[in-house]
Design an enzyme around this catalytic site. Structure first.
Site, mmCIF file in Angstrom:
data_model
loop_
_atom_site.group_PDB
_atom_site.id
_atom_site.type_symbol
_atom_site.label_atom_id
_atom_site.label_comp_id
_atom_site.label_asym_id
_atom_site.label_seq_id
_atom_site.Cartn_x
_atom_site.Cartn_y
_atom_site.Cartn_z
ATOM 1 N N ASP A 45 22.986 2.984 -30.211
ATOM 2 C CA ASP A 45 23.423 2.510 -28.450
ATOM 3 C C ASP A 45 24.606 1.484 -29.233
ATOM 4 O O ASP A 45 24.288 0.045 -29.085
ATOM 5 C CB ASP A 45 21.871 1.815 -28.209
ATOM 6 N N ILE B 236 -1.535 16.277 12.288
ATOM 7 C CA ILE B 236 -0.065 14.951 12.228
ATOM 8 C C ILE B 236 -0.686 13.522 12.226
ATOM 9 O O ILE B 236 -1.161 12.775 12.938
ATOM 10 C CB ILE B 236 0.252 15.546 13.939
ATOM 11 N N TYR C 46 -5.286 -6.520 9.470
ATOM 12 C CA TYR C 46 -4.684 -6.602 10.888
ATOM 13 C C TYR C 46 -6.215 -7.802 11.307
ATOM 14 O O TYR C 46 -5.222 -9.010 11.891
ATOM 15 C CB TYR C 46 -5.966 -5.939 11.026
ATOM 16 N N HIS D 182 -7.261 2.129 17.279
ATOM 17 C CA HIS D 182 -7.638 2.769 15.988
ATOM 18 C C HIS D 182 -7.908 4.314 15.817
ATOM 19 O O HIS D 182 -9.273 4.806 16.892
ATOM 20 C CB HIS D 182 -7.882 2.314 14.658
ATOM 21 N N GLY D 183 -7.487 5.152 15.216
ATOM 22 C CA GLY D 183 -7.480 5.907 15.044
ATOM 23 C C GLY D 183 -9.449 6.116 14.261
ATOM 24 O O GLY D 183 -9.258 5.735 13.250
ATOM 25 N N TYR E 70 0.611 -0.991 -0.136
ATOM 26 C CA TYR E 70 -0.381 -0.433 0.122
ATOM 27 C C TYR E 70 1.345 1.474 0.028
ATOM 28 O O TYR E 70 0.519 2.358 -1.023
ATOM 29 C CB TYR E 70 -0.946 -0.519 1.303
#
Ligand code: SPV
Ligand code: MG
Length: 432
Positions: free
Chosen positions: A204, A125, A75, A89-90, A43
């Site tokens: 090249d 924050i 989780y 958890h927030g 993620y």
């Protein structure tokens, strides 16, 4: 004493994290599920600190009782394993990419007879904002160099795109798309001899020397942080190659790939249309060993590129060489082919993986481009390189705009083919 589970990355410890840890400790013993590199890589970008370093930091926090690895982004596996009384958890996970995870957590905690605690998210924050500001500071050669090995260890397949300028580097650095299985991004850049040469109007054939290529690479280094794999062509003579290795390391390049050709190098995608001279096996082994002895860091990688299939030789020939190159210290093997079917590559991968399960295998699917990264990974590939696509995409776009101006004898019609002036002005921070 009840147990409170708290999942975290803990790359940057800020007051928001201290607050949630404290809130957790008021309710019981804090069990931190520390996300591993591979859990994060799906993620987010890899954290700056390694798992062990992050663990050391979190374990030293007064309110933390125990730290266990969380191997998945989700989780759920750890909740089932540790059966905590609570998870904290927030409340920021109510919306966005985590909302589905939130639903699953509620369901599983209900099954386990546990509780979900949501605490108000500390405004202003958060780790993502911090990561963005850290990214804007940039990186160091040392950090950048080490990232490729970490990505190989953390991801099923590392996705590399060609960059030939600061601008193309910025696309690779910034582009992200959200898909059902996570956020997709490029993991790093390929400094291609073909596109470095072509963008200078040169063939090249190793005509663009390393000093010139390094000057251009500096543009990319200045505006990006992702790891770089350098196309070292044949590597030149061993006496020169040792200097190349040190120059690349000093600049924070993660790996050099050298191909087992000698004499005037011609691009591999010509196949047998041109004379492709393979280097004698012993000679190439010596070059690899010389490079390995010269490198200063432990993490720099010297990857041997097999040109047997390009030169019309068999998979047997490629395999014999691959085993010898690994024996001489090569940190990885790139196998190249211009066949569209991919069958030769698939056979090589199968047989190589029987001998070595863990040596990184690099594929460049320019011609066998129908295969997805997941399919190539199932053959055993660790790194997939899109070797020339940004330059090939830009040329027709430039040509079309130029044609339009010639055709109409003014630029009005070409405007629709171009990005708006406002966008180009805002593309690079600091232009205003
Ligand atoms: C390059 O990008 O310069 C390469 C890959 O060496 S290929 O062009 O396919 O040979
Ligand atoms: Mg090349």
């Amino acid at each position: 004493m009840k147990t409170v589970y708290l999942g975290m990355t803990a790359d940057i410890i800020h007051p928001g994290i201290v607050n949630i840890v404290h809130q957790a400790s008021l309710r019981g013993e804090v069990l931190v599920g520390l996300l591993t590199d591979s859990a994060i890589a799906k993620y987010k970008r890899l954290p700056y600190l390694s798992y062990e370093q992050r663990k050391q930091v979190v374990e030293s926090m007064r309110d933390v009782s125990r730290v266990v690895p969380q191997e998945e982004w989700s989780y759920i596996p750890n909740l089932r394993k540790y059966k905590p009384d609570m998870i904290i958890h927030g409340d920021d996970w109510k919306t966005g990419i985590l909302s589905k995870e939130r639903e699953d957590v509620y369901r599983v905690m209900a099954e386990l007879g546990g509780e979900v605690i949501e605490i108000p998210y500390t405004q202003g924050i958060n780790s993502t904002a911090f990561n963005e500001s850290v990214a804007s500071i940039g990186t160091t050669p040392d950090l950048r160099l080490k990232t490729l090995r970490r990505l190989i260890a953390a991801k099923p397949v590392v996705r590399i795109m060609e960059a030939h300028s600061g601008l193309s580097g910025l696309i690779i650095e910034r582009l992200e798309i959200v898909k059902e299985d996570g956020i997709h991004r490029f993991d790093g850049m390929w400094s291609s001899s073909l596109t470095d040469s072509a963008s200078k109007g040169k063939p090249d054939i190793e005509a663009v020397d390393i000093t010139t290529r390094l000057q251009d690479l500096t543009q990319i280094l200045e505006c990006t942080t992702k790891p770089i794999i350098y196309d070292g062509d044949t590597g030149g003579i061993p006496e020169h190659f040792v200097f190349t290795v040190r120059t690349l390391e000093r600049n924070g390049v993660s790996a050099v790939i050298i191909e087992d050709k000698r004499g005037l190098k011609k691009n591999s995608l010509f196949g047998t249309e041109v004379k492709q001279h393979l280097a004698p096996l012993e000679e190439f082994c010596e070059k690899i060993s010389a490079g390995k002895k010269a490198q200063v860091t432990r993490e720099f990688m010297i990857i041997a590129r097999l040109e047997s299939l390009i030169a019309g030789k068999t998979v047997d020939d490629a395999l014999e060489r691959a085993l010898a190159y690994v024996g001489s210290g090569a940190d990885g093997i790139m196998i190249h082919s211009k066949e569209k079917s991919g069958e030769d590559i698939r056979e090589f991968c199968r047989r190589f993986r029987r001998e070595y399960r863990d040596i990184p295998l690099i594929l460049v699917p320019t011609t066998y481009n129908k295969y997805t990264e997941a399919e190539l990974a199932s053959w055993g590939a660790n790194i997939v390189i899109y070797a020339n696509h940004l330059l090939r995409a830009s040329y027709p776009a430039m040509l079309q705009a130029a044609k339009s101006v010639l055709e109409h004898e003014r630029a009005l019609e070409a405007d629709a083919l171009c990005m708006p002036i406002k966008d180009i002005l805002e593309l690079i921070p600091g232009t205003k």
